[in-house]
Write a protein that holds these residues in place. Structure first.
Motif, PDB file in Angstrom:
ATOM      1  N   PRO A  96       0.810  -1.221   0.000  1.00 54.43           N
ATOM      2  CA  PRO A  96       0.000   0.000   0.000  1.00 54.43           C
ATOM      3  C   PRO A  96       0.842   1.269   0.000  1.00 54.43           C
ATOM      4  O   PRO A  96       0.302   2.372  -0.127  1.00 54.43           O
ATOM      5  N   TYR A 128      -2.202  -7.163  -1.783  1.00 56.58           N
ATOM      6  CA  TYR A 128      -1.600  -6.129  -2.630  1.00 56.58           C
ATOM      7  C   TYR A 128      -0.759  -6.691  -3.779  1.00 56.58           C
ATOM      8  O   TYR A 128      -0.548  -5.992  -4.771  1.00 56.58           O
ATOM      9  N   ILE A 133      -4.310  -1.288  -7.149  1.00 52.61           N
ATOM     10  CA  ILE A 133      -5.199  -0.215  -7.607  1.00 52.61           C
ATOM     11  C   ILE A 133      -4.527   0.665  -8.660  1.00 52.61           C
ATOM     12  O   ILE A 133      -5.164   1.072  -9.641  1.00 52.61           O
ATOM     13  N   ARG A 137      -6.231   1.307 -12.266  1.00 51.29           N
ATOM     14  CA  ARG A 137      -6.579   2.652 -12.762  1.00 51.29           C
ATOM     15  C   ARG A 137      -6.049   2.854 -14.174  1.00 51.29           C
ATOM     16  O   ARG A 137      -6.753   3.401 -15.046  1.00 51.29           O
ATOM     17  N   GLY A 160     -11.211   2.696  -5.389  1.00 49.22           N
ATOM     18  CA  GLY A 160      -9.962   3.184  -5.961  1.00 49.22           C
ATOM     19  C   GLY A 160     -10.033   3.502  -7.432  1.00 49.22           C
ATOM     20  O   GLY A 160      -9.197   4.257  -7.948  1.00 49.22           O
ATOM     21  N   ARG A 194      -6.738  -5.931   3.292  1.00 52.54           N
ATOM     22  CA  ARG A 194      -6.041  -4.730   2.838  1.00 52.54           C
ATOM     23  C   ARG A 194      -5.321  -4.090   4.020  1.00 52.54           C
ATOM     24  O   ARG A 194      -4.285  -3.471   3.853  1.00 52.54           O
TER      25      ARG A 194
END
Length: 333
Positions: A96, A128, A133, A137, A160, A194
């Motif tokens: 993260p 992760y 994320i 994206r 996200g 998470r």
């Protein structure tokens, strides 16, 4: 009782109303004392800082069936004209945080800019090193792919990646992905989180793909346990033409056995489902556990020899490797 902020559904044989679990299997929960026992033992092998990779440049579409290894559990599956990514991670760290956490020692086997049009993303769980994320994206901005995942993970993705097209399912649910392709979410002996506060609040799974070019089973992270779930996959869905089976992140066994198979267990999964061919994945990109970087590939070869299985039927996939499947043994590039 803690509140599940990702998923609100009825209890089941693997969901107690708040957290998911692996029915009838050893617990995957590990407390601080166990983590300290592992880390303070200082048994982790030293990995290279970097390993050279020859990147692949995939064709836009493939009529047959090929799989390109990106790294770890990220693969490009090209089947019957569809382009599908599993657990895509192009970030430098599985974390993260941008400056802390496992750093990749192999560059992605496909440069992001060289990806073909991506139709579908398959996600197995929320850790992760599997649900990144930043990468999602980028994929959403360029390709807007359909993203299929087990229960609760859509809340993580939508938070996200606003506007992401998410579809979810429970174990054994079949999801139509379009163009004659479908995935069935298969059980796995694993866990998710998470943050420390949301352990097992999202579900984990594999994906069994049906395509006109053949069937591909992306096993997902799993321990072997009693092996029942793997025999069920073969019985309910049939032997897959290709299985993508994890072979890394398994030492020490006292800590990892419930959640990650070792190469010998991976070979047991291969025989349990009577797969035609297999690629060994989830090794050699991020150092997550104690074994040496090359140990999974070496131990896979030894386990295949011990089982009397030709090595060309189950190959440890290398980043940048392009593996073509058909009636002849797997070939690279």
């Amino acid at each position: 009782m803690a509140r599940n902020r990702y998923y609100d559904g009825p209890p089941s044989d693997h969901f107690d109303g708040t957290r998911f679990f692996n029915p009838g299997q050893a617990s995957t929960d590990r407390g601080l004392r166990a983590v300290l026992r592992w880390k303070l033992a200082g048994a982790a092998a030293k990995w290279p800082v970097t390993v050279p990779v020859t990147p692949a440049m995939p064709r836009p579409r493939v009529d047959g069936l090929s799989v390109t290894m990106v790294g770890h559990a990220a693969l490009l599956i090209q089947a019957a004209g569809m382009n599908i990514l599993t657990d895509p991670v192009w970030s430098e760290r599985a974390s993260p945080f941008r400056r802390v956490g496992p750093k990749r020692v192999t560059a992605p086997g496909i440069p992001f800019e060289a990806l073909p049009p991506i139709d579908v993303v398959l996600l197995s769980h929320a850790h992760y090193d599997h649900l990144d994320i930043a990468t999602l994206r980028r994929l959403h901005a360029v390709y807007d792919p359909l993203m299929a995942m087990p229960l609760g993970n859509d809340a993580v993705v939508r938070a996200g990646v606003p506007g992401a097209r998410c579809v979810t399912g429970d174990w054994w649910d079949r999801i139509d992905l379009g163009n004659g392709v479908a995935t069935t979410l298969t059980p796995a002996n694993h866990w998710s989180n998470r943050w420390p506060s949301d352990t097992r609040m999202t579900l984990w799974s594999g994906h069994y793909l049906e395509t006109r070019a053949g069937t591909i089973w992306f096993v997902g992270d799993t321990g072997y346990g009693d092996g029942a779930i793997f025999r069920q996959v073969g019985e309910r869905l049939g032997p897959p033409d290709v299985a993508l089976i994890p072979i890394g992140a398994y030492e020490p066994r006292w800590f990892m056995a419930a959640q990650h198979v070792d190469p010998a267990d991976a070979v047991r999964i291969f025989t349990d489902v009577d797969a035609g061919r297999a690629l060994g994945i989830h090794w050699g990109t991020f150092q997550l556990t104690d074994e040496a970087r090359d140990a999974p590939a070496e131990e896979l070869a030894a386990a295949l020899d011990a089982a009397g299985i030709p090595r060309d039927r189950f190959v440890a996939a290398e980043p940048g490797g392009v593996y073509h499947f058909g009636r002849t043994p797997v070939t690279s590039r």
